[in-house]
Design an enzyme around this catalytic site. Structure first.
Site, short mmCIF file in Angstrom:
data_model
loop_
_atom_site.label_atom_id
_atom_site.label_comp_id
_atom_site.label_asym_id
_atom_site.label_seq_id
_atom_site.Cartn_x
_atom_site.Cartn_y
_atom_site.Cartn_z
N ARG A 111 29.41 59.36 15.62
CA ARG A 111 29.74 58.06 15.14
C ARG A 111 28.70 56.93 15.97
NH1 ARG A 111 33.94 55.60 17.09
NH2 ARG A 111 35.17 57.36 17.01
N TYR A 138 24.53 38.99 -4.19
CA TYR A 138 24.85 40.42 -4.91
C TYR A 138 26.55 40.20 -4.92
CZ TYR A 138 26.00 45.28 -5.20
OH TYR A 138 26.28 46.53 -5.43
N ASP A 140 19.20 38.98 2.96
CA ASP A 140 19.12 40.23 2.45
C ASP A 140 17.81 40.36 1.42
OD1 ASP A 140 19.64 42.09 0.32
OD2 ASP A 140 21.62 41.81 0.01
N LYS A 190 18.27 51.00 -2.79
CA LYS A 190 17.32 50.75 -3.68
C LYS A 190 16.00 51.02 -3.45
CE LYS A 190 21.18 48.67 -5.37
NZ LYS A 190 21.59 47.53 -4.81
C1 LIG Z 1 22.88 47.01 -4.08
C2 LIG Z 1 22.82 45.81 -3.32
C3 LIG Z 1 23.46 45.64 -2.31
C4 LIG Z 1 24.65 46.46 -1.84
O1 LIG Z 1 24.26 47.64 -1.42
P1 LIG Z 1 24.89 49.07 -1.45
O2 LIG Z 1 23.99 50.14 -0.92
O3 LIG Z 1 25.39 49.39 -3.12
O4 LIG Z 1 26.01 48.94 -0.87
C5 LIG Z 1 23.43 44.30 -1.43
N1 LIG Z 1 22.33 43.50 -1.76
C6 LIG Z 1 21.66 43.58 -2.87
C7 LIG Z 1 20.60 42.59 -3.09
C8 LIG Z 1 21.77 44.76 -3.65
O5 LIG Z 1 21.00 45.01 -4.62
#
Ligand SMILES: *Cc1c(COP(=O)(O)O)cnc(C)c1O
Length: 437
Positions: free
Chosen positions: A77, A130, A209, A234
């Site tokens: 952890r 998001y 982000d 992604k």
């Molecule tokens: C998918 C996504 C998230 C969240 O990510 P997870 O891995 O599904 O928790 C956050 N920001 C953006 C822009 C995303 O496309």
């Protein structure tokens, strides 16, 4: 043991794609294995009680920690070799000093915000963000006593500065500005450098982000952002087979975030970390191929009579947006939103139900192409009047372009658009000259 604790800076002339197969790992410490093993272990044996004591003293901050070295391995952890190798390699793409990997993108975002926003501080964020992030900012953080305020994605520095000044005047200063650029699904760009400057003028952090363009086409830390976060689910993972996240920034900020990760238990597991190491070896190949495909597909969509508008950073017509693009992005990515001409939800659904090669699914950034309907799927919880205000219409479709042959993608889109029928094509008339954002 692995190649942990190398602590050296990457050799100046070698690019990230050249180092993805080796950086941060020493085969001689793992029986000569060329590839890092999956360290499926919850705990690590100390060589002596004295070593155990020293590792804990470092982990609890009772003894100074040399930032150039990884901390002694204690328990998964806190740290694990697969996570550390992955973090070392992720640093290279974004030019970051340090990073932390998490069990999801939302784990990266929520842990970072909990660690870095002081009570009584306000988080300003650009909308749309998001859906999960929106819920966190709109509901969960306020429940915990943190205030949040929004502004429209694409707002200029003066507007954001004015908001910050008003907040400071009201006694609840802005402590963080959170951006997602390009915005999903509208692709509106926000000027990272200008907003980061405003944040710093007000003694606030700027968090970006960067999931949608990824580190190949946009590097927010170099533009002045303090922290960059990703859903590694992604483009970084890239195969739609894992869920993971990461936050990158200065050593000081990442240490604060890692303390929260340790206590909240939001770290990534070793197996997913290993899968991500494998993904990163082909990141440049995959992302470049998807981007080239997207450029071809977007250009084809823009001239199609049944498509009334294409939103893609490679087809910007708004001068201010294009200036931002040229300054802060080195490529348009592979996500396209487009509106079907003279269509509503019914026609959009007919189109979505007609694709064959392309899958009807949410998410993005994988090797396969995916389409979805933002108004009723990813953005279903955005109130309808707000949806309209930001450009999410019933005829809007979002396409994540993968690495298939571009002509096969175009053929699939062509037959799905043909399913909308001739009447509509006639109603749409000849294609307008300019169909960019
Ligand atoms: C998918 C996504 C998230 C969240 O990510 P997870 O891995 O599904 O928790 C956050 N920001 C953006 C822009 C995303 O496309």
């Amino acid at each position: 043991m692995t190649g942990r604790g190398s602590g050296k800076s990457p050799p100046g002339r070698q690019r990230p794609e050249s180092l993805m197969m080796s950086w941060g790992y020493r085969p001689e410490l793992s029986e000569g294995a060329v590839k890092p093993p999956v360290f499926l272990t919850s705990t690590f044996a100390f060589r002596s009680a004295e070593e155990g004591k020293a590792f804990f003293a470092e982990a609890y901050g009772l003894a100074p920690h040399d930032p150039k070295r990884h901390m002694g391995l204690i328990y998964s952890r806190l740290n694990n070799p697969d996570l550390e190798i992955l973090e070392d390699r992720l640093n290279l793409w974004d030019g970051a000093e340090a990073s932390a990997v998490f069990s999801s993108g939302m784990a990266a975002i929520s842990t970072s915000l909990l660690a870095l926003v002081p009570l009584g501080g306000v988080v300003l964020f650009a909308r749309p963000v998001y859906g999960g992030t929106d819920y966190l900012l709109e509901h969960l953080l306020p429940d915990l006593g943190m205030s949040t305020r929004e502004f429209a994605a694409g707002a200029d520095a003066a507007t954001v500065d004015e908001l910050c000044r008003r907040l400071a005047g009201s006694g609840s200063p802005c402590k963080m500005i959170f951006l997602e650029t390009p915005a999903n699904p509208t692709m509106t760009l926000t000027d990272i450098e200008a907003v980061a400057e405003v944040a710093h003028r007000h003694d606030a952090l700027c968090v970006v982000d960067n999931t949608l363009l990824g580190p190949l086409y946009q590097q927010p830390l170099g533009l002045g952002a303090d922290l960059v976060v990703y859903s590694a689910t992604k483009y970084l993972g890239g195969h739609s087979d894992l869920v993971a996240g990461t936050a990158l920034g200065s050593r000081e900020l990442i240490e604060r975030v890692k303390l929260y990760r340790t206590i909240l238990g939001t770290m990534l597991d070793p197996h997913s970390a290993w899968l991500l190491l494998r993904s990163l070896e082909t990141a440049k190949l995959r992302i470049t191929c998807a981007r080239k495909n997207a450029q071809r597909v977007a250009a084809w969509l823009a001239q199609h009579p049944r498509v009334s508008r294409v939103r893609f950073p490679g087809l910007l017509t708004d001068a201010a947006q294009r200036r931002i693009y040229e300054r802060q992005c080195s490529g348009p990515g592979a996500l396209i939103s487009f509106e079907l001409a003279d269509a509503g939800e019914k026609e959009a659904f007919r189109f979505l139900n007609s694709v064959r090669l392309i899958k009807l699914a949410v998410s993005l950034g994988g090797t396969e192409s995916l389409v979805e309907h933002p108004a009723t799927m990813t953005h279903a919880d955005v109130p309808v009047d707000e949806q309209r205000a930001i450009g999410i219409t019933p005829s809007l479709v979002r396409l994540s372009v993968g690495i298939e042959h571009p002509q096969d993608l175009i053929d699939d889109l062509d037959q799905a658009l043909a399913c909308l029928g001739d009447r509509q094509a006639a109603a749409a008339g000849p294609p307008p000259v300019n169909r960019g954002v």
